[in-house]
Design a protein around this motif. Structure first.
Motif, PDB file in Angstrom:
ATOM      1  N   ALA A  12       0.826  -1.212   0.000  1.00  0.00           N
ATOM      2  CA  ALA A  12       0.000   0.000   0.000  1.00  0.00           C
ATOM      3  C   ALA A  12       0.860   1.261   0.000  1.00  0.00           C
ATOM      4  O   ALA A  12       0.518   2.259  -0.656  1.00  0.00           O
ATOM      5  N   GLU A  13       1.990   1.228   0.696  1.00  0.00           N
ATOM      6  CA  GLU A  13       2.861   2.405   0.734  1.00  0.00           C
ATOM      7  C   GLU A  13       3.544   2.637  -0.617  1.00  0.00           C
ATOM      8  O   GLU A  13       3.689   3.782  -1.054  1.00  0.00           O
ATOM      9  N   TYR A  14       3.943   1.564  -1.299  1.00  0.00           N
ATOM     10  CA  TYR A  14       4.515   1.722  -2.641  1.00  0.00           C
ATOM     11  C   TYR A  14       3.457   2.257  -3.613  1.00  0.00           C
ATOM     12  O   TYR A  14       3.758   3.098  -4.464  1.00  0.00           O
ATOM     13  N   ASP A  27       0.736  11.833 -15.051  1.00  0.00           N
ATOM     14  CA  ASP A  27       0.832  10.398 -15.308  1.00  0.00           C
ATOM     15  C   ASP A  27       2.005   9.983 -16.185  1.00  0.00           C
ATOM     16  O   ASP A  27       2.274   8.788 -16.331  1.00  0.00           O
ATOM     17  N   GLU A  28       2.738  10.930 -16.761  1.00  0.00           N
ATOM     18  CA  GLU A  28       3.654  10.571 -17.844  1.00  0.00           C
ATOM     19  C   GLU A  28       4.904   9.837 -17.377  1.00  0.00           C
ATOM     20  O   GLU A  28       5.374   8.899 -18.025  1.00  0.00           O
ATOM     21  N   PHE A  29       5.485  10.240 -16.248  1.00  0.00           N
ATOM     22  CA  PHE A  29       6.778   9.695 -15.851  1.00  0.00           C
ATOM     23  C   PHE A  29       6.718   9.063 -14.463  1.00  0.00           C
ATOM     24  O   PHE A  29       7.518   9.363 -13.583  1.00  0.00           O
ATOM     25  N   PRO A  32       7.240   2.976 -11.352  1.00  0.00           N
ATOM     26  CA  PRO A  32       6.241   2.021 -10.852  1.00  0.00           C
ATOM     27  C   PRO A  32       6.711   1.245  -9.624  1.00  0.00           C
ATOM     28  O   PRO A  32       7.898   1.178  -9.302  1.00  0.00           O
ATOM     29  N   LEU A  33       5.738   0.645  -8.974  1.00  0.00           N
ATOM     30  CA  LEU A  33       5.952  -0.142  -7.757  1.00  0.00           C
ATOM     31  C   LEU A  33       7.030  -1.205  -7.942  1.00  0.00           C
ATOM     32  O   LEU A  33       7.881  -1.378  -7.060  1.00  0.00           O
ATOM     33  N   ASN A  34       7.019  -1.926  -9.060  1.00  0.00           N
ATOM     34  CA  ASN A  34       7.975  -3.029  -9.221  1.00  0.00           C
ATOM     35  C   ASN A  34       9.413  -2.530  -9.247  1.00  0.00           C
ATOM     36  O   ASN A  34      10.325  -3.197  -8.723  1.00  0.00           O
ATOM     37  N   LEU A  35       9.655  -1.346  -9.830  1.00  0.00           N
ATOM     38  CA  LEU A  35      11.004  -0.797  -9.842  1.00  0.00           C
ATOM     39  C   LEU A  35      11.392  -0.252  -8.467  1.00  0.00           C
ATOM     40  O   LEU A  35      12.518  -0.455  -7.993  1.00  0.00           O
ATOM     41  N   LEU A  36      10.465   0.423  -7.806  1.00  0.00           N
ATOM     42  CA  LEU A  36      10.740   0.951  -6.470  1.00  0.00           C
ATOM     43  C   LEU A  36      11.108  -0.161  -5.495  1.00  0.00           C
ATOM     44  O   LEU A  36      12.072  -0.048  -4.725  1.00  0.00           O
TER      45      LEU A  36
END
Length: 254
Positions: A12-14, A27-29, A32-36
């Motif tokens: 939820a925090e990500y 929204d452009e840049f 995402p969660l998976n990279l973070l």
């Protein structure tokens, strides 16, 4: 108002980090969660500022190298909820990010910002004490430049030396008499060879973009020419005077 600074941990925090990016930049840049999460688990940092359980700011950075091979922390993103930008949340996040990098035995953190934004210049250069000697053209596009009237995304790349800056700021009385690189928007850069120079920018570039796009475009290319000429002559940005909307540059070998 109590603000808790701690690493991002839960799904939820990500997701809240994604939403905060959209709120601040659109929204452009969006990173995402998976990279973070991958960066957080592999030596990087995603650090959040919370009021209760609500995310109100975060920073994102990772381990990197300079061109000459020195390890550094590359800070890619810092976002604060717009209504809290004057509450020192951003400063607290950057200070905590500094402590994280120091714990990794790093001495240098770098990031980029638009050199025409006086607010960011004041924070990065004057408050935190970062320096700049690198100008990057059109980092995020568009290509070709000025497509659909969008300005090129030029950036200063700043160096934040976490233990001690290699270059000290000059005294205020010396800065006051330093010549301007750009006394006129229409003139070429005036690099005098003096030990200290000043470079002025608009006091509110965002408003200028909204009300006079042609003037904003002129300022983009004007500051690009001035900064590149100054850096080529070995000048370094070491301070920003908010009241005058001017960068202070020194020549270390002068």
């Amino acid at each position: 108002m109590h603000i808790d600074i701690r690493p991002i941990e839960t799904y939820a925090e990500y997701r809240a980090c994604e939403q905060l990016q959209k709120l601040v930049w659109g929204d452009e840049f969006v990173v995402p969660l998976n990279l973070l999460t991958t960066v957080q688990r592999n030596g990087g940092l995603v650090l959040g500022a919370f009021i209760g359980q609500e995310l109100v700011g975060f920073v994102f950075g990772f381990l990197a190298r300079t061109a000459d091979g020195r390890l550094k922390h590359a800070s890619h993103m810092a976002a604060v909820r717009p209504d809290l930008r004057d509450s020192r949340v951003g400063e607290r996040l950057k200070r905590a990010q500094r402590e994280f990098a120091l714990a990794q035995d790093l001495e240098l953190m770098t990031w980029t910002f638009d050199p025409l934004l006086a607010r960011n210049a004041h924070f990065n250069i004057h408050k935190l004490g970062a320096i700049c000697r690198t100008y990057l053209r059109n980092v995020y596009g568009p290509e070709p430049e000025l497509v659909d009237g969008i300005l090129p995304s030029d950036r200063f790349q700043v160096e934040w030396w976490l233990v001690q800056s290699p270059i000290t700021r000059p005294a205020a009385e010396l800065i006051a008499t330093a010549p301007l690189i750009n006394p006129s928007l229409d003139a070429p850069p005036h690099i005098t060879g003096a030990p200290i120079l000043r470079l002025r920018i608009p006091s509110d570039f965002v408003k200028l973009q909204q009300h006079d796009p042609s003037a904003a475009q002129a300022w983009r290319y004007h500051v690009r020419a001035c900064a590149e000429a100054a850096f080529a002559a070995n000048y370094v940005v070491v301070d920003f005077i908010r009241s005058e909307s001017q960068y202070v540059l020194v020549k270390p070998d002068a």
